[in-house]
Write a protein that holds these residues in place. Structure first.
Motif, short mmCIF file in Angstrom:
data_model
loop_
_atom_site.label_atom_id
_atom_site.label_comp_id
_atom_site.label_asym_id
_atom_site.label_seq_id
_atom_site.Cartn_x
_atom_site.Cartn_y
_atom_site.Cartn_z
N SER A 35 -61.47 42.07 121.26
CA SER A 35 -60.64 41.59 120.16
C SER A 35 -61.47 40.71 119.26
CB SER A 35 -59.43 40.81 120.69
OG SER A 35 -59.86 39.59 121.27
N SER A 86 -52.49 28.41 126.28
CA SER A 86 -51.13 28.21 125.76
C SER A 86 -51.17 27.57 124.37
CB SER A 86 -50.33 27.34 126.72
OG SER A 86 -50.99 26.10 126.97
N VAL A 95 -52.19 30.31 121.84
CA VAL A 95 -51.06 31.23 121.58
C VAL A 95 -50.03 30.55 120.70
CG1 VAL A 95 -49.14 32.47 122.66
CG2 VAL A 95 -51.43 32.56 123.69
N ARG A 96 -49.71 29.28 120.99
CA ARG A 96 -48.72 28.56 120.20
C ARG A 96 -49.16 28.41 118.74
NH1 ARG A 96 -48.50 24.58 123.15
NH2 ARG A 96 -49.84 23.12 122.02
N ASP A 103 -50.79 30.56 117.21
CA ASP A 103 -50.87 31.92 116.69
C ASP A 103 -52.30 32.35 116.38
OD1 ASP A 103 -49.54 34.28 116.18
OD2 ASP A 103 -49.41 33.89 114.02
N VAL A 106 -54.32 33.62 118.92
CA VAL A 106 -54.46 34.83 119.74
C VAL A 106 -53.11 35.09 120.40
CG1 VAL A 106 -56.94 34.62 120.25
CG2 VAL A 106 -55.27 33.45 121.70
N SER A 107 -52.98 36.30 120.91
CA SER A 107 -51.78 36.63 121.70
C SER A 107 -52.14 36.57 123.18
CB SER A 107 -51.29 38.03 121.34
OG SER A 107 -52.23 39.00 121.78
N SER A 108 -51.15 36.59 124.03
CA SER A 108 -51.39 36.60 125.48
C SER A 108 -52.20 37.83 125.88
CB SER A 108 -50.07 36.57 126.23
OG SER A 108 -49.36 35.39 125.95
N ASN A 109 -51.91 38.96 125.25
CA ASN A 109 -52.67 40.18 125.55
C ASN A 109 -54.12 40.06 125.12
OD1 ASN A 109 -50.59 41.60 126.77
ND2 ASN A 109 -49.89 42.53 124.84
N GLN A 110 -54.35 39.45 123.96
CA GLN A 110 -55.72 39.30 123.48
C GLN A 110 -56.56 38.39 124.38
OE1 GLN A 110 -54.71 38.01 119.51
NE2 GLN A 110 -55.34 39.98 118.62
N SER A 123 -58.74 40.16 126.87
CA SER A 123 -59.82 41.02 126.38
C SER A 123 -61.17 40.46 126.79
CB SER A 123 -59.75 41.15 124.85
OG SER A 123 -60.27 39.97 124.23
#
Length: 306
Positions: free
Chosen positions: A5, A19, A22-23, A25, A27-31, A34
């Motif tokens: 990613s 966390s 992610v908060r 924004d 990266v996402s949890s899925n990213q 990677s």
């Protein structure tokens, strides 16, 4: 195939709380799963291009600790440049005030003890003990051989001196671990050039062999001076640590001079009347008892009386 990613610029070459990223924004949890990132601790991630060493472990641990935490012992020694003091997977050692109610767990060793303001310093965003406090904690906490090898290196690099060690023993005159620290300091030797050499010296001593001299100068008839790694000059017995045994190499040779090793000539020492006993790193791991027997026999043959 592992996912890759894009690395957002605020996270490049950084260690961060997953966390939080992610908060925000970023990266996402899925990213976070990677190959761009590596999970270092629970909810702590790092740019996967960062070297996986003990500094990274300390940086990751710092994100989950109070600001009063001070990296200490083997962790502080690594931060002071002693690369064999701790590895990426070793416990991170920190000092916290006794009133802070945190417990040690896997990967983290907490020492609830007092520390003076002049015993700590900030460096590269991490708070660590100064070199003198570091050697005291190492001597009190670490296994004897490992502790001596760390103190050897700090002495060799002039980050601490013999007067510092004497001052520590005096300063901590009533400390429960004073005798343990004193033993480490008495066995330390700044002439040791590698962790393997320090380990060999201490393991021989603890096996009942008289203490050898590190890098004793031996002047040959042709004027050349050799410095066997360990020697008993009064018995003309020396030990040569073979770092270049087939298929193995010491991980702690960061300041060994290759030219010195190449110049070292076992044959010339033998021709000068010395008994030279080579030992490989493999023997140190798996056949050390037999090697100790060989050293003891050589010393006895040369007149040593236990």
């Amino acid at each position: 195939m592992a996912r890759t990613s894009h690395r957002p610029s605020p996270l490049e070459w950084q260690v961060f709380r997953g966390s939080d990223a992610v908060r925000r924004d970023l990266v996402s949890s899925n990213q976070l799963r990677s190959t761009a990132w590596v999970r270092v601790r629970h909810d702590v991630y790092a740019d996967s291009r960062i070297r996986l060493d003990h500094t990274l472990a300390c940086r990751a641990t710092a994100l989950r600790l109070p600001v009063t935490a001070v990296f200490a012992g083997p962790s502080a020694a690594f931060l002071h440049g002693v690369k064999h003091a701790a590895g990426y997977n070793d416990d991170v050692h920190v000092i916290l005030p006794p009133e802070v109610r945190l417990r040690s767990h896997q990967g983290l060793r907490i020492h609830a003890t007092e520390i003076e303001s002049d015993e700590m310093e900030w460096r590269d965003g991490l708070r660590r003990t100064v070199a003198t406090r570091t050697v005291w904690d190492v001597a009190c906490w670490a296994e004897l051989t490992h502790a001596v090898s760390i103190v050897d290196r700090l002495l060799r690099r002039d980050q601490v001196g013999p007067a510092d060690l004497a001052g520590l023993v005096e300063r901590h005159g009533t400390h429960l671990s004073r005798s343990r620290a004193l033993r480490v300091f008495e066995l330390a030797d700044p002439r040791a050039r590698s962790a393997a050499e320090s380990s060999l010296r201490i393991r021989l001593v603890t096996a009942g062999i008289p203490r050898p001299t590190a890098r004793h100068p031996v002047k040959l008839a042709n004027g050349r001076v050799l410095h066997p790694e360990l020697a008993w000059p009064e018995f003309r017995v020396a030990v040569e640590l073979d770092h270049q045994s087939p298929g193995e190499r010491s991980p702690c040779l960061d300041d060994i001079d290759p030219e010195l090793m190449r110049r070292y000539s076992r044959g010339q020492l033998t021709a000068s009347g010395w008994t030279v006993l080579p030992v490989t790193l493999h023997q140190m791991r798996l056949g050390f008892t037999d090697f100790v027997t060989s050293v003891r026999r050589a010393l006895l043959d040369r007149g040593w009386q236990p």
